[in-house]
Write an enzyme that holds these catalytic residues in place. Sequence first.
Site, mmCIF file in Angstrom:
data_model
loop_
_atom_site.group_PDB
_atom_site.id
_atom_site.type_symbol
_atom_site.label_atom_id
_atom_site.label_comp_id
_atom_site.label_asym_id
_atom_site.label_seq_id
_atom_site.Cartn_x
_atom_site.Cartn_y
_atom_site.Cartn_z
ATOM 1 N N LEU A 57 0.855 -1.200 0.000
ATOM 2 C CA LEU A 57 0.000 0.000 0.000
ATOM 3 C C LEU A 57 0.887 1.244 0.000
ATOM 4 O O LEU A 57 1.056 1.924 1.006
ATOM 5 C CB LEU A 57 -0.930 -0.026 1.215
ATOM 6 C CG LEU A 57 -2.079 0.974 1.231
ATOM 7 C CD1 LEU A 57 -2.978 0.808 0.016
ATOM 8 C CD2 LEU A 57 -2.894 0.816 2.501
ATOM 9 N N HIS A 58 1.495 1.539 -1.157
ATOM 10 C CA HIS A 58 2.354 2.712 -1.297
ATOM 11 C C HIS A 58 1.515 3.887 -1.781
ATOM 12 O O HIS A 58 0.283 3.828 -1.770
ATOM 13 C CB HIS A 58 3.549 2.400 -2.214
ATOM 14 C CG HIS A 58 3.158 1.988 -3.601
ATOM 15 N ND1 HIS A 58 2.982 2.884 -4.621
ATOM 16 C CD2 HIS A 58 2.898 0.753 -4.126
ATOM 17 C CE1 HIS A 58 2.641 2.237 -5.730
ATOM 18 N NE2 HIS A 58 2.588 0.944 -5.453
ATOM 19 N N ALA A 59 2.157 4.969 -2.190
ATOM 20 C CA ALA A 59 1.457 6.226 -2.487
ATOM 21 C C ALA A 59 0.361 6.097 -3.553
ATOM 22 O O ALA A 59 -0.740 6.624 -3.378
ATOM 23 C CB ALA A 59 2.452 7.303 -2.889
#
Length: 148
Positions: A57-59
């Site tokens: 769950l990155h940017a």
Amino acid sequence: MPPVESLVGKFAGRSDSTGGRPFLLSPKPFRPTHVVLIHRMSKALSRNVVVRNPQGLHARPADMLVRMANQFTSNILISRGGESVDCKSILSLLTLGAACGTELVLHVEGDDADVAIDSIEQLFVRGFDEMGDEEVADQSGVDEQSLH
């Protein structure tokens, strides 16, 4: 009490906001003295989801999640362990540090909770569109043949 006709006759000659028409009540506008609030019962739903995309769950997926959540009026929280964060805040989502394989719990409460939780779950199922069809099928337990 005098008959209505005599009351109407008594006020018939007055010039006021009614345009000279007879009136029985005060010509002042009605102002309610009590406000009644109607509380609708909202739905509260929870569902487990797993971060499936390889980068976690990155940017970019967090931004997708925030944009999706902001389409709904419901209150949407995501929990990992004992920590719950607002799904409508990208910075809060990034503090979860959810890598691939992390199990999260969605908590949605509001009038549109059912649609919201289904839509958000689909983002997780699709791997935030970072995975090919084969990877999505492999991780969901569906064989590639059934997709075509």
